[in-house]
Design a protein around this motif. Sequence first.
Motif, PDB file in Angstrom:
ATOM      1  N   THR A   4     -24.113 -23.350   4.481  1.00  0.00           N
ATOM      2  CA  THR A   4     -23.565 -23.424   6.102  1.00  0.00           C
ATOM      3  C   THR A   4     -23.344 -24.988   6.413  1.00  0.00           C
ATOM      4  OG1 THR A   4     -24.259 -21.293   7.000  1.00  0.00           O
ATOM      5  CG2 THR A   4     -23.429 -22.100   8.368  1.00  0.00           C
ATOM      6  N   VAL A   5     -24.431 -25.909   6.805  1.00  0.00           N
ATOM      7  CA  VAL A   5     -24.078 -27.030   6.512  1.00  0.00           C
ATOM      8  C   VAL A   5     -23.242 -27.698   6.237  1.00  0.00           C
ATOM      9  CG1 VAL A   5     -25.498 -29.016   7.482  1.00  0.00           C
ATOM     10  CG2 VAL A   5     -26.128 -27.125   7.846  1.00  0.00           C
ATOM     11  N   SER A   9     -19.544 -26.150   6.575  1.00  0.00           N
ATOM     12  CA  SER A   9     -19.496 -27.051   7.896  1.00  0.00           C
ATOM     13  C   SER A   9     -18.945 -28.145   8.021  1.00  0.00           C
ATOM     14  CB  SER A   9     -20.012 -26.718   9.120  1.00  0.00           C
ATOM     15  OG  SER A   9     -19.708 -27.359  10.320  1.00  0.00           O
ATOM     16  N   SER A  10     -20.023 -29.560   7.020  1.00  0.00           N
ATOM     17  CA  SER A  10     -19.528 -30.625   7.111  1.00  0.00           C
ATOM     18  C   SER A  10     -18.477 -31.133   6.139  1.00  0.00           C
ATOM     19  CB  SER A  10     -20.455 -31.754   6.462  1.00  0.00           C
ATOM     20  OG  SER A  10     -20.644 -32.860   6.329  1.00  0.00           O
ATOM     21  N   THR A  41     -15.576 -16.954   9.683  1.00  0.00           N
ATOM     22  CA  THR A  41     -15.733 -17.796   9.014  1.00  0.00           C
ATOM     23  C   THR A  41     -14.752 -17.597   8.118  1.00  0.00           C
ATOM     24  OG1 THR A  41     -17.616 -19.025   9.584  1.00  0.00           O
ATOM     25  CG2 THR A  41     -16.756 -19.668   7.563  1.00  0.00           C
ATOM     26  N   ALA A  82     -21.949 -16.408   5.323  1.00  0.00           N
ATOM     27  CA  ALA A  82     -21.054 -16.849   5.704  1.00  0.00           C
ATOM     28  C   ALA A  82     -19.944 -15.701   7.031  1.00  0.00           C
ATOM     29  CB  ALA A  82     -19.405 -17.291   5.802  1.00  0.00           C
ATOM     30  N   PRO A 126      -8.790 -28.187   4.968  1.00  0.00           N
ATOM     31  CA  PRO A 126      -9.569 -27.220   4.810  1.00  0.00           C
ATOM     32  C   PRO A 126      -9.210 -26.029   3.397  1.00  0.00           C
ATOM     33  CG  PRO A 126      -9.939 -27.383   7.235  1.00  0.00           C
ATOM     34  CD  PRO A 126      -8.733 -27.930   5.946  1.00  0.00           C
ATOM     35  N   TRP A 174     -20.859 -24.187  -1.747  1.00  0.00           N
ATOM     36  CA  TRP A 174     -21.836 -24.663  -0.367  1.00  0.00           C
ATOM     37  C   TRP A 174     -23.119 -24.355  -0.828  1.00  0.00           C
ATOM     38  CZ3 TRP A 174     -18.067 -27.128   0.922  1.00  0.00           C
ATOM     39  CH2 TRP A 174     -16.813 -26.768   0.725  1.00  0.00           C
ATOM     40  N   LEU A 191     -15.331 -29.135   6.067  1.00  0.00           N
ATOM     41  CA  LEU A 191     -13.800 -28.616   6.720  1.00  0.00           C
ATOM     42  C   LEU A 191     -13.891 -29.316   7.824  1.00  0.00           C
ATOM     43  CD1 LEU A 191     -14.266 -24.154   6.423  1.00  0.00           C
ATOM     44  CD2 LEU A 191     -13.877 -26.291   5.158  1.00  0.00           C
ATOM     45  N   GLU A 192     -14.645 -29.876   8.059  1.00  0.00           N
ATOM     46  CA  GLU A 192     -14.688 -31.297   9.157  1.00  0.00           C
ATOM     47  C   GLU A 192     -13.958 -32.307   8.511  1.00  0.00           C
ATOM     48  OE1 GLU A 192     -18.302 -31.808  11.547  1.00  0.00           O
ATOM     49  OE2 GLU A 192     -18.597 -30.049  12.014  1.00  0.00           O
TER      50      GLU A 192
END
Length: 402
Positions: A346-347, A350-351, A285, A281, A370, A384, A353-354
Amino acid sequence: MTKKSNAGSTSAPGQFYGYGIQEARFLHHLLRSQPGDTVALECIDDVSGTQDGEKYAEQVKSGLAHNPISDRSIDLWKTFANWLNGRRSGKIPAGTKFILYVAQPYKGKIAQRLGDCESKQDAKAAIADIRKEFWGDAPEFAKRASIPEKLGKHLNVVLAASERALVDIIQAFALERGIGAPYEEIAAEVAAAPIGAENVEQILNQLAGWVHITIFDRIQKGQPAIVSRDEFHTEYVAAVRKFDRSDTILATFATPPSAQDLEAERLLDQTYLRQLNLIGAEQETIYDAMNTFLMAAIDRTQWAKRGYVHRSSFSEYEAALKRIWNSKKMAVKVQMRGESPEDFGTVLLSSCLEATVPLEGKTVSTHFTPGSFHKLANTLDVGWHPDFANLLKGSGSVADAA
């Protein structure tokens, strides 16, 4: 053997009901309490405590099988005998208010008269009339010998007591009668508060369960079953807020941590930071993770402390986040087939945390979800990197205590 079994099966429900009435009264007193008050179970009486600085001792009668306040009820006279003995021994302090609560709407001429006494003269006149009724005229007291043994065991203790001792108790005595449904009485008390009638049943169930578990836990630990108004009030407010949907946003108490706080957090080498390092990361981040992790911890602490969120809701919230993580992990596994573990992580990060996840049906600040995901990553409940559990196993992970 059959007779013994039948007797047991008959008495057990009554005993359970009787103890349940005590718990209900315990809760009722807590609802009426003020800051600084306490309520106790089976300490100096069935239920006792302090209210507005005044001590009280309450005998609780279920009235399930008979009228416990009839003039010749053993329960009635045993209650007064116990109070007299408690005052003599010092177990019941001077100045204590005495309450006799009957769950059913029974009537009793003597009990009512004693409860209506407002002055010493009223109490003295009542004592004289009661002695005459049961013992006959002084000084012979010819009727005393005809009193049944079981009744006389307690009645005679009361009538033989000094006038001063009896007057002291009678003047401090109050008779309270229920409607035969103690929890309906409590529900009415809850409904009187501005919380919305549709929430009463849920709030009552929450409070009754909390009282039962709290009492059980303290007795199990050898501690007196005493609850303060302040700790109950925290639970009460939390329960109300849990089921009240009139407000839709949970205000944050957190402010962004200082540079010193962030540096101290980094030096702790927390597991959620190791999780981010596993997937390579970026520094932006990592700093965002520390900010949201620390701010979410502050909100959890403050919401629980102030009673804005019920403690059980945090567990429910984290369970929801784990379900989201698991669902997104399956989708990313298909989407990122053949890609590197770092890109996979990483994907997935990100998914997650959205995601926007409400707490007790209310919107939370943008840092809370988050930060809560990072809390779960800190305890290895989520991760992750595809192989995070094996890579970080035994790495000395530090769980967020907040």
